[in-house]
Scaffold this motif. Structure first.
Motif, PDB file in Angstrom:
ATOM      1  N   THR A  15       0.837  -1.190   0.000  1.00  9.54           N
ATOM      2  CA  THR A  15       0.000   0.000   0.000  1.00  9.54           C
ATOM      3  C   THR A  15       0.870   1.238   0.000  1.00  9.54           C
ATOM      4  N   ALA A  16       0.608   2.139  -0.948  1.00  8.60           N
ATOM      5  CA  ALA A  16       1.383   3.369  -1.068  1.00  8.60           C
ATOM      6  C   ALA A  16       0.908   4.391  -0.051  1.00  8.60           C
ATOM      7  N   GLY A  17       1.857   5.130   0.513  1.00  8.24           N
ATOM      8  CA  GLY A  17       1.519   6.185   1.454  1.00  8.24           C
ATOM      9  C   GLY A  17       2.507   7.316   1.377  1.00  8.24           C
ATOM     10  N   GLY A  18       2.070   8.516   1.720  1.00  9.93           N
ATOM     11  CA  GLY A  18       2.953   9.670   1.729  1.00  9.93           C
ATOM     12  C   GLY A  18       2.512  10.661   2.787  1.00  9.93           C
ATOM     13  N   ARG A  19       3.466  11.296   3.451  1.00 11.09           N
ATOM     14  CA  ARG A  19       3.164  12.242   4.513  1.00 11.09           C
ATOM     15  C   ARG A  19       4.207  13.346   4.541  1.00 11.09           C
ATOM     16  N   LEU A  20       3.746  14.534   4.918  1.00  9.75           N
ATOM     17  CA  LEU A  20       4.647  15.641   5.226  1.00  9.75           C
ATOM     18  C   LEU A  20       4.851  15.666   6.731  1.00  9.75           C
ATOM     19  N   ILE A  21       6.101  15.742   7.158  1.00  8.69           N
ATOM     20  CA  ILE A  21       6.422  15.745   8.583  1.00  8.69           C
ATOM     21  C   ILE A  21       7.192  17.008   8.926  1.00  8.69           C
ATOM     22  N   ASP A 144       7.715  18.203  -5.798  1.00  7.76           N
ATOM     23  CA  ASP A 144       6.673  19.210  -5.606  1.00  7.76           C
ATOM     24  C   ASP A 144       5.281  18.584  -5.739  1.00  7.76           C
ATOM     25  N   LEU A 145       5.123  17.697  -6.729  1.00  9.28           N
ATOM     26  CA  LEU A 145       3.830  17.036  -6.905  1.00  9.28           C
ATOM     27  C   LEU A 145       3.512  16.122  -5.728  1.00  9.28           C
ATOM     28  N   LEU A 146       4.522  15.403  -5.239  1.00 11.76           N
ATOM     29  CA  LEU A 146       4.294  14.529  -4.094  1.00 11.76           C
ATOM     30  C   LEU A 146       3.890  15.344  -2.869  1.00 11.76           C
ATOM     31  N   LEU A 161      -0.616   9.228  -6.090  1.00 14.35           N
ATOM     32  CA  LEU A 161       0.440   9.027  -5.100  1.00 14.35           C
ATOM     33  C   LEU A 161       1.308   7.828  -5.456  1.00 14.35           C
ATOM     34  N   ALA A 162       0.681   6.707  -5.812  1.00 17.54           N
ATOM     35  CA  ALA A 162       1.448   5.511  -6.161  1.00 17.54           C
ATOM     36  C   ALA A 162       2.334   5.766  -7.372  1.00 17.54           C
ATOM     37  N   ASP A 166       6.455   5.565  -7.445  1.00 17.68           N
ATOM     38  CA  ASP A 166       7.175   4.764  -8.442  1.00 17.68           C
ATOM     39  C   ASP A 166       8.280   5.583  -9.098  1.00 17.68           C
ATOM     40  N   LEU A 167       7.911   6.760  -9.590  1.00 20.03           N
ATOM     41  CA  LEU A 167       8.854   7.577 -10.349  1.00 20.03           C
ATOM     42  C   LEU A 167      10.011   8.061  -9.475  1.00 20.03           C
TER      43      LEU A 167
END
Length: 307
Positions: A15-21, A144-146, A161-162, A166-167
């Motif tokens: 499962t793909a995930g992304g967060r700003l910390i 920037d997109l992420l 997001l996925a 990948d890229l």
């Protein structure tokens, strides 16, 4: 055979995930080990990568830390002992506006049922890459997109997001590979081994044996086994089993095909044989795996503000 592309196909099972910390204060932050692969990208401020067995490594804006197979690590605004870092604090909301001592993006694939691909497990646990953004402007655009998509719940955000993960993973692996000698990364530039890998990848349903694979490579069995193990990092039949099961995992997640059909497509004579092998590798039966994807969003911290 393009092994980096195979890495990406394999981690997509997770499962793909992304967060700003955002991080401030004297405590720092510690990320536990996890099954999967991911990265941090420093956006603003300076900090240090902290591990248990290596000296702290200074990080600057733009630096990328790749956790190739989910090793535990920490980050702090100053060098410190790994044991002094508190665990990451979970948060259900994006971080409030700063300023923070440092900010970074987290992205990755959680593989709760299974492990990171063999290729990634042959790499160092933690890799720091400092991209030349003038030479690679596409990297800045992807980051920037992420940053825009991370944590969003808009229509299409999951697929976006996925794709971005990948890229970015592909480019980080390319950059690191370009900075190393070829001994540091398992390649398949060897035409004989590439031929065997191509046969496995495109026809996993065939009843492969060492003899048949060595014939694909045009080599004697013993020499083929030795060279394959050196190039790929594991013996041919073990690699074949792993590929069949990872391919089966993708089919479980991405299609509605019956289990018996998937079993035949990945080289198992029966649903029972596939299920037994799958459970041995992933720790759960294939039916449960299909219906219980991991939830990286519930285990990834969004901010830790200890000011």
């Amino acid at each position: 055979m393009d092994l980096i592309s195979e890495v990406i196909r394999t981690v997509r099972v997770g499962t793909a995930g992304g967060r700003l910390i955002g991080q401030s204060g004297p405590s720092g932050i510690r990320f536990p080990a996890f099954s999967g692969t991911g990265f941090h990208i420093v956006l603003r401020g300076t900090c240090w990568l902290i591990t248990e067995d290596q000296p702290p490594a200074a990080l600057a804006p733009g630096d990328v830390v790749l956790t190739s197979s989910g090793a535990e690590h920490g980050m702090h605004r100053v060098p410190c002992s790994f044991a002094d870092l508190p665990p990451a604090v979970l948060g259900p909301t994006p971080p409030p506006p700063g300023p923070y001592d440092f900010e970074f993006l987290c992205g990755g694939y959680s593989l709760d049922h299974g492990r990171a691909p063999q290729y990634l497990r042959t790499l160092p646990d933690l890799i720091v890459v400092s991209p030349d953004y003038d030479s690679h402007p596409e990297m800045r655009a992807l980051i920037d997109l992420l940053g825009t998509e991370a944590g969003q719940t808009r229509m299409g955000s999951g697929a976006t997001l996925a794709a971005l993960l990948d890229l970015i993973l592909i480019r980080v692996l390319r950059l690191w590979h370009d900075q190393q000698d070829t001994a540091g990364w398992p390649t398949a530039d060897d035409p004989a081994i590439a031929a065997a890998l191509r046969a496995i990848h495109t026809q996993p349903h065939r009843p492969w044996t060492i003899q048949r694979l060595s014939e694909q490579a045009g080599m004697p069995r013993t020499a083929f086994t030795r060279r394959f193990t050196t190039v790929v990092g594991q013996p041919p039949m073990r690699y074949l089993t792993g590929w069949r099961l990872s391919h089966g995992a993708r089919l479980l997640r991405e299609t509605k095909a019956p289990m018996s059909t998937i079993a035949r497509q990945v080289g198992y004579s029966s649903e029972f044989a596939f299920s037994t092998a799958f459970r041995r590798e992933y720790g759960v039966p294939p039916g449960r795996f299909r219906h219980t994807p991991s939830k990286i969003s519930e285990t990834t911290p969004e901010h830790a503000d200890n000011r």
